[in-house]
Design a protein around this motif. Structure first.
Motif, PDB file in Angstrom:
ATOM      1  N   GLU A 161       0.814  -1.207   0.000  1.00  0.00           N
ATOM      2  CA  GLU A 161       0.000   0.000   0.000  1.00  0.00           C
ATOM      3  C   GLU A 161       0.851   1.261   0.000  1.00  0.00           C
ATOM      4  N   GLY A 162       1.958   1.268   0.753  1.00  0.00           N
ATOM      5  CA  GLY A 162       2.727   2.490   0.925  1.00  0.00           C
ATOM      6  C   GLY A 162       3.870   2.672  -0.042  1.00  0.00           C
ATOM      7  N   PHE A 163       4.367   1.585  -0.662  1.00  0.00           N
ATOM      8  CA  PHE A 163       5.544   1.692  -1.540  1.00  0.00           C
ATOM      9  C   PHE A 163       5.328   1.070  -2.910  1.00  0.00           C
ATOM     10  N   LEU A 164       4.939  -0.212  -2.950  1.00  0.00           N
ATOM     11  CA  LEU A 164       4.827  -0.897  -4.237  1.00  0.00           C
ATOM     12  C   LEU A 164       3.670  -0.339  -5.076  1.00  0.00           C
ATOM     13  N   GLY A 165       2.512  -0.180  -4.454  1.00  0.00           N
ATOM     14  CA  GLY A 165       1.352   0.320  -5.185  1.00  0.00           C
ATOM     15  C   GLY A 165       0.544  -0.755  -5.876  1.00  0.00           C
ATOM     16  N   TYR A 166       0.870  -2.013  -5.653  1.00  0.00           N
ATOM     17  CA  TYR A 166       0.114  -3.098  -6.275  1.00  0.00           C
ATOM     18  C   TYR A 166       0.146  -4.322  -5.368  1.00  0.00           C
ATOM     19  N   GLU A 167      -0.871  -5.173  -5.532  1.00  0.00           N
ATOM     20  CA  GLU A 167      -0.935  -6.430  -4.783  1.00  0.00           C
ATOM     21  C   GLU A 167       0.049  -7.418  -5.372  1.00  0.00           C
ATOM     22  N   THR A 168       0.710  -8.155  -4.494  1.00  0.00           N
ATOM     23  CA  THR A 168       1.694  -9.137  -4.958  1.00  0.00           C
ATOM     24  C   THR A 168       1.129 -10.551  -4.975  1.00  0.00           C
ATOM     25  N   ASN A 169      -0.177 -10.664  -4.784  1.00  0.00           N
ATOM     26  CA  ASN A 169      -0.788 -11.999  -4.793  1.00  0.00           C
ATOM     27  C   ASN A 169      -0.664 -12.593  -6.189  1.00  0.00           C
ATOM     28  N   SER A 170       0.045 -13.698  -6.294  1.00  0.00           N
ATOM     29  CA  SER A 170       0.352 -14.280  -7.606  1.00  0.00           C
ATOM     30  C   SER A 170      -0.856 -14.892  -8.296  1.00  0.00           C
ATOM     31  N   THR A 171      -1.994 -14.993  -7.590  1.00  0.00           N
ATOM     32  CA  THR A 171      -3.177 -15.605  -8.207  1.00  0.00           C
ATOM     33  C   THR A 171      -3.867 -14.648  -9.174  1.00  0.00           C
ATOM     34  N   HIS A 172      -3.528 -13.363  -9.126  1.00  0.00           N
ATOM     35  CA  HIS A 172      -4.172 -12.392 -10.020  1.00  0.00           C
ATOM     36  C   HIS A 172      -3.420 -12.321 -11.358  1.00  0.00           C
ATOM     37  N   ASP A 173      -4.160 -12.447 -12.443  1.00  0.00           N
ATOM     38  CA  ASP A 173      -3.541 -12.283 -13.760  1.00  0.00           C
ATOM     39  C   ASP A 173      -3.345 -10.803 -14.085  1.00  0.00           C
ATOM     40  N   VAL A 174      -4.269  -9.991 -13.589  1.00  0.00           N
ATOM     41  CA  VAL A 174      -4.197  -8.563 -13.849  1.00  0.00           C
ATOM     42  C   VAL A 174      -3.671  -7.860 -12.595  1.00  0.00           C
ATOM     43  N   LEU A 175      -2.741  -6.922 -12.803  1.00  0.00           N
ATOM     44  CA  LEU A 175      -2.165  -6.190 -11.678  1.00  0.00           C
ATOM     45  C   LEU A 175      -3.248  -5.391 -10.959  1.00  0.00           C
ATOM     46  N   LYS A 176      -3.424  -5.652  -9.673  1.00  0.00           N
ATOM     47  CA  LYS A 176      -4.414  -4.928  -8.885  1.00  0.00           C
ATOM     48  C   LYS A 176      -3.720  -3.813  -8.115  1.00  0.00           C
ATOM     49  N   ARG A 177      -4.092  -2.584  -8.413  1.00  0.00           N
ATOM     50  CA  ARG A 177      -3.455  -1.440  -7.779  1.00  0.00           C
ATOM     51  C   ARG A 177      -4.058  -1.198  -6.390  1.00  0.00           C
ATOM     52  N   VAL A 178      -3.206  -0.848  -5.453  1.00  0.00           N
ATOM     53  CA  VAL A 178      -3.642  -0.528  -4.095  1.00  0.00           C
ATOM     54  C   VAL A 178      -2.842   0.662  -3.604  1.00  0.00           C
ATOM     55  N   GLY A 179      -3.368   1.367  -2.596  1.00  0.00           N
ATOM     56  CA  GLY A 179      -2.622   2.424  -1.924  1.00  0.00           C
ATOM     57  C   GLY A 179      -2.054   3.457  -2.852  1.00  0.00           C
ATOM     58  N   VAL A 180      -0.727   3.595  -2.820  1.00  0.00           N
ATOM     59  CA  VAL A 180      -0.065   4.626  -3.626  1.00  0.00           C
ATOM     60  C   VAL A 180      -0.214   4.371  -5.122  1.00  0.00           C
ATOM     61  N   GLY A 181      -0.500   3.128  -5.510  1.00  0.00           N
ATOM     62  CA  GLY A 181      -0.693   2.815  -6.919  1.00  0.00           C
ATOM     63  C   GLY A 181      -1.950   3.441  -7.482  1.00  0.00           C
ATOM     64  N   LEU A 182      -2.894   3.807  -6.615  1.00  0.00           N
ATOM     65  CA  LEU A 182      -4.105   4.499  -7.056  1.00  0.00           C
ATOM     66  C   LEU A 182      -3.870   5.999  -7.180  1.00  0.00           C
ATOM     67  N   ILE A 183      -2.737   6.467  -6.676  1.00  0.00           N
ATOM     68  CA  ILE A 183      -2.400   7.900  -6.729  1.00  0.00           C
ATOM     69  C   ILE A 183      -1.495   8.191  -7.919  1.00  0.00           C
ATOM     70  N   ASP A 184      -0.473   7.362  -8.109  1.00  0.00           N
ATOM     71  CA  ASP A 184       0.459   7.508  -9.231  1.00  0.00           C
ATOM     72  C   ASP A 184       0.718   6.117  -9.785  1.00  0.00           C
ATOM     73  N   SER A 185       0.118   5.817 -10.934  1.00  0.00           N
ATOM     74  CA  SER A 185       0.196   4.462 -11.489  1.00  0.00           C
ATOM     75  C   SER A 185       1.204   4.339 -12.621  1.00  0.00           C
ATOM     76  N   ASP A 186       2.127   5.273 -12.718  1.00  0.00           N
ATOM     77  CA  ASP A 186       3.135   5.255 -13.790  1.00  0.00           C
ATOM     78  C   ASP A 186       3.969   3.982 -13.689  1.00  0.00           C
ATOM     79  N   MET A 187       3.890   3.135 -14.717  1.00  0.00           N
ATOM     80  CA  MET A 187       4.604   1.862 -14.695  1.00  0.00           C
ATOM     81  C   MET A 187       6.115   2.034 -14.744  1.00  0.00           C
ATOM     82  N   SER A 188       6.587   3.200 -15.172  1.00  0.00           N
ATOM     83  CA  SER A 188       8.038   3.392 -15.279  1.00  0.00           C
ATOM     84  C   SER A 188       8.707   3.452 -13.914  1.00  0.00           C
ATOM     85  N   ILE A 189       7.928   3.698 -12.841  1.00  0.00           N
ATOM     86  CA  ILE A 189       8.527   3.727 -11.501  1.00  0.00           C
ATOM     87  C   ILE A 189       8.076   2.537 -10.667  1.00  0.00           C
TER      88      ILE A 189
END
Length: 988
Positions: free
Chosen positions: A185-213
């Motif tokens: 939530e605070g650093f990665l911005g995405y869930e690391t659960n390997s069961t998801h095929d699609v990247l699920k954004r959480v926390g900071v990932g909903l604020i800045d979703s730029d894949m380059s960072i």
């Protein structure tokens, strides 16, 4: 109103109020005005907005105050590097700050920004070439927001170009998984659960979703998501911009895999000094190569747990050693990982730093590199004023008794019977114990009341608009899983019965009457008391019983009973239930004792009986933040644990005061370490049973030592009075009789009593040799004190003494020596049973100033005020009297224009009235039962001036006395200092 809309309104209004705060306090009228402005921007919110809720939240945020952190630093070899220009494009930090501002005030976010800047700045610049290594320690409070601090540090470290970040997250899967989720939530911005095929954004990932960072992560939130063979094989570090994060347990197998992977896939240069010396741990990988391309940051959460090289083995519930958690092995592996990088930084986080302070600074080996002593810095985190810590729960000792505590603690005494080893949950029970309570109930009355208390707390929180918040209850009475299972079944039955009777209205009269009685006699007065103290943001409106009655059935339907046994599932449930709020009774043992956060903890039922500072403090899950429901929280625990928590509350406050003063005067971590290592109070940080007599090396320089525990044996009390009589007869005629006066710039001070100056050291030593202190009073041992004074006198310190006999004008007169009478003092007994008379504090804080000059008073006051100012100001009122610590420092070491007098010691005597050691009932005092017919008690305090001397005195700790006081502690998984190792090293 949806939570997202509410958060948006709060955020907008908060931004509008920031400038207004400079002009004066934020008022409800001002908040209402800004809400109107916010709603002009989004008119569609007007119909749904809960203005009262928004106003309450903003009042809470703008009423929270937090001081400044304090630090001890050693900048040798360090190059300052962090300035505003380095932060201009820090995107990880900026999105994290924006996320936390949804829940925190700007002031708190600003403090976190400054605090993490300071920590990062004390580490090395990751862009600095060459070889470097920094070790630091961050000391927070239990349950006070350390995770927010190290998450902010991770973000900033990644922004600054630290490329590999390893977070060591406890010993168990549930804590590791909880830490992983928070860093998602605070650093990665995405869930690391390997069961998801699609990247699920959480926390900071909903604020800045730029894949380059998007940071890389080698671990997941799953129960088996730790760093392992499968996930490690495909990983290969390349010189890319995005950092790598590893969230791992402090587990031998995991750290071995990580070290092997670093050596095989990341290291790029052979060690320069040839083949490393073979290690004694032959099954651990050696450091044959080093990583020169990427700087490493290790953050060690709960750094005093398993990371310290103690030589202890962690044992499982059957008492068998588990090599997976051998703390010596863990220590070696952490150091080898650090030693595998030419550029590395290590930051430990803990609320109980005692073990870390005892690490030998020069404990360096070729293969492991330096030990983990925080040689670069120790940072003491300030807690906001809405933090509920030991001083709030247990108060602080004063001559009038304990002050400042909230009325939320309930003593439990029905968990064992009078016969040793029997009862529902006796101390020292075995793995095959079957908990059975007397009568028709499986659970003792105290636990049934605690469960009812939790049911009421959940109900009242729902009525206060907190129904969608998590509510938890902790039940921690045994470390054995088999006993926990029986307990879970019994609690399940209790909750089901309440659900059936109250929910269906079938024969619910007794159950409702019990709840109503608890609410009226306990909850109503406690809420009023907390409200009067101005704590916890308690709503002003009282509830009526009918409202509670109507809400009870729904609350009971939501209650769940869980066992916490180290799986990630339990930690994940809070996340999965964040929309509706989990209502859970958590039953567990050691896995609940440290690190794991119980969200919305309301009720704690806690009986485990360790008496070690760090073990006890870490088990205090009830510390933390309780906005809007502090008055509903309860701690049910044994009288012994209440007494010990009071003790460590005082000791912790004293240690932090020492730290602040040393930080103000520019001391280094090493100097503080030496101070703590020789501190007589810190001997209780060990958690090992001592099987033979051990020697501790103590120094009392700069300390205040006071007797607070006395025997009740009449002959012993009489012998001590004789020792006092002989002392005063040897001292001769007092310099001041009946009234002692001193003049300071702040005004004159008077004491009722007598004063002797220039008394020879031999007179004081004779008194201590003739006085009998309790063997259980480890810190105040008269014979050890006498030996310390003899050694100091041999170096021309403590040769001349001031003796004061102090009392009260209202006290009954007692003639201690011919012609020398004093009004006896009253100190309340903490118990009226047993063979001890225990009090909170003997000294009035100003008594230590009885023999200082006006210049010494002024210098000590200046030092006190300076230390206060550097911590940050909550109000404009600075201290107007010097602290005892500052007085002792100035008396011994002096300051500009004030000469130190290390040759002068201070001994203060008091005569305590045993007939008035209880409560006052009407016109008469109640004498405690164990003091019936007892003579007065002669008590003393020794105030030692500060000293640069390294004189220490050996103190033999007898194994019988030690095990009587600390026997249960060896059963704990928590790892602290092995005293025999530490003191052997220090003596060398």
């Amino acid at each position: 109103m949806s939570e997202s809309v509410q958060s948006s309104v709060i955020k907008i209004v908060q931004e509008l109020l920031v400038d207004e705060k400079q002009a004066g306090p934020i008022t409800p009228a001002m908040i209402s005005e800004k809400i109107d402005l916010a709603l002009m921007l989004k008119p569609q919110w007007k119909q749904d907005v809960d203005r009262e809720s928004v106003t309450d939240e903003l009042i809470r945020r703008f009423s929270v105050w937090i001081g400044d952190d304090t630090s001890l630093t050693d900048d040798r070899g360090h190059e300052p590097w962090l300035d505003s220009s380095r932060k201009e494009e820090w995107r990880y930090w900026q999105r994290y700050r924006e996320m936390i501002e949804k829940d925190l005030s700007w002031d708190i976010a600003d403090k976190l920004d400054k605090s993490t800047d300071k920590i990062l700045g004390m580490l090395e610049d990751p862009l600095r070439e060459g070889q470097w290594s920094r070790r630091g320690l961050v000391v927070g409070h239990v349950q006070s927001g350390k995770t927010a601090s190290y998450t902010g540090l991770v973000c900033k470290a990644a922004d600054a170009q630290y490329k590999i970040i390893i977070v060591l997250a406890g010993l168990h899967n549930n804590l590791r998984s909880q830490t992983q989720i928070r860093l998602e939530e605070g650093f990665l911005g995405y869930e690391t659960n390997s069961t998801h095929d699609v990247l699920k954004r959480v926390g900071v990932g909903l604020i800045d979703s730029d894949m380059s960072i998007k940071p890389n992560c080698a671990t997941t939130r799953a129960d088996n998501g730790d760093f392992g063979g499968r996930s490690a094989n495909p990983l290969s570090i390349t010189p890319e911009q995005r950092p790598w994060l590893f969230v791992v347990k402090k587990n031998k197998s995991v750290l071995v895999r990580l070290l092997k992977w670093i050596q095989a896939h990341v290291a790029d240069s052979l060690v320069q000094d040839g083949e490393p010396t073979p290690s004694s741990a032959k099954d651990l990988p050696l450091v044959r190569k080093r990583v020169t391309k990427f700087p490493l940051l290790i953050i060690d959460d709960e750094a005093d747990n398993a990371s310290v090289d103690t030589g202890e083995l962690v044992v499982d519930e059957n008492g068998k050693a588990d090599e997976e958690h051998n703390p010596t092995t863990i220590n070696k592996l952490i150091r080898r990982i650090l030693n595998s990088f030419s550029r590395s930084a290590y930051v430990g986080y803990t609320a109980t730093p005692f073990a870390n302070i005892f690490i030998h600074e020069r404990g360096e080996t070729r293969n492991e590199g330096p030990d983990l002593f925080p040689s670069a810095f120790i940072q003491n985190l300030a807690a906001p004023d809405n933090y509920v810590g030991p001083a709030t729960m247990f108060g602080l000792a004063s001559p009038e008794g304990r002050t400042g505590q909230v009325p939320l603690i309930r003593p439990v005494e029905d968990y064992q019977s009078g016969e040793e080893g029997t009862g529902w949950m006796p101390v020292g029970h075995k793995i095959d114990h079957v908990p059975v309570s007397g009568g028709d109930h499986a659970l003792p009355l105290s636990l049934r009341e605690a469960l009812n208390s939790f049911i009421l707390a959940c109900t009242i929180r729902k009525l206060r608009g907190q129904g969608k918040k998590h509510c938890s209850m902790l039940v921690h009475v045994t470390r054995f899983n088999s006993v926990q299972k029986i307990l879970k079944s019994d609690i399940d039955d209790y909750v089901k019965h309440a659900r059936q009777t109250i929910g269906r209205g079938i024969e619910d009269g007794d159950a409702l009457a019990t709840l109503h009685d608890l609410w009226s006699r306990d909850f109503v007065p406690a809420s009023a008391a907390v409200r009067e103290l101005g704590l916890g943001d308690v709503p002003s409106a009282e509830l009526v019983w009918q409202d509670i009655l109507d809400t009870l059935p729904g609350v009971l339907d939501d209650l769940e009973v869980r066992m916490i046994n180290g799986t990630a599932k339990d930690a994940l449930d809070y996340e999965q239930n964040k929309e509706q709020g989990l209502k859970v009774i958590a039953i567990g043992g050691d896995k609940l004792a440290r690190g794991l956060t119980l969200e919305g903890l309301c009720t704690s039922y806690f009986l485990r009986a360790s008496k070690m500072y760090d073990t006890l403090m870490q088990m205090g899950r009830w510390f933390g933040y309780r906005p809007g429901y502090l008055d509903l929280c309860r701690l049910y625990t044994s009288p012994d644990l209440i007494r010990w928590f009071k003790h460590i509350s005082d000791a912790s406050a004293e240690l932090r005061e020492e730290f602040d003063l040393m930080a103000n005067t520019g001391a280094t971590p090493r100097e503080f370490g030496l101070k703590v290592q020789s501190h007589p109070e810190m001997m209780v940080t060990s958690q090992i049973k001592m099987r033979s007599a051990k020697t501790l090396n103590l120094s009392y320089s700069g300390e205040l030592v006071q007797t607070v525990t006395f025997p009740t044996d009449h002959s012993a009390l009489k012998r001590n009075l004789v020792a006092g009589r002989n002392l005063l007869m040897q001292a001769g005629e007092p310099n001041q009789r009946s009234t002692v006066k001193a003049d300071f710039n702040g005004g004159a001070k008077e004491w009722s009593g007598h004063l002797w100056r220039g008394v020879d050291v031999s007179t004081v030593v004779d008194f201590l040799d003739g006085y009998s202190t309790l063997s259980a009073a480890h810190r105040v041992n008269s014979k050890v004190l006498a030996e310390f004074i003899r050694k100091m006198a041999a170096t021309s310190e403590l040769t001349q003494w001031t003796i004061a006999l102090l009392g009260t004008q209202s006290g009954e007169a007692y003639e201690l020596a011919p012609g020398i009478s004093v009004g006896m003092s009253r100190r309340k007994s903490e118990s009226d049973t047993g063979n001890r008379y225990s009090i909170g504090v003997l000294l009035d804080p100003t008594d230590e100033s009885i023999d200082v000059s006006s210049a010494q008073w002024d210098a000590a006051l200046a030092l006190t005020v300076s230390t206060w100012e550097k911590k940050g100001k909550k109000s404009t009122t600075a201290p107007d009297v010097p602290s005892g610590l500052a007085l002792r420092r100035i008396r011994g070491e002096g300051s500009t224009g004030v000469k130190g007098q290390p040759e002068k010691g201070l001994l203060i005597l008091y005569v305590l009235d045993t007939a008035r050691a209880g409560e006052k009932e009407g016109m008469d005092w109640k004498r405690p039962r164990n003091l019936k017919g007892a003579p007065p008690v002669l008590a003393f305090a020794l105030s030692f001036p500060g000293s640069a001397s390294i004189i220490k005195v050996p103190y033999k700790v007898n194994n019988v006395g030690w095990e009587n006081d600390y026997a249960d502690s060896a059963e704990y998984i928590v790892n602290n200092v092995a005293w025999e190792t530490v003191y052997d090293t220090l003596q060398q």
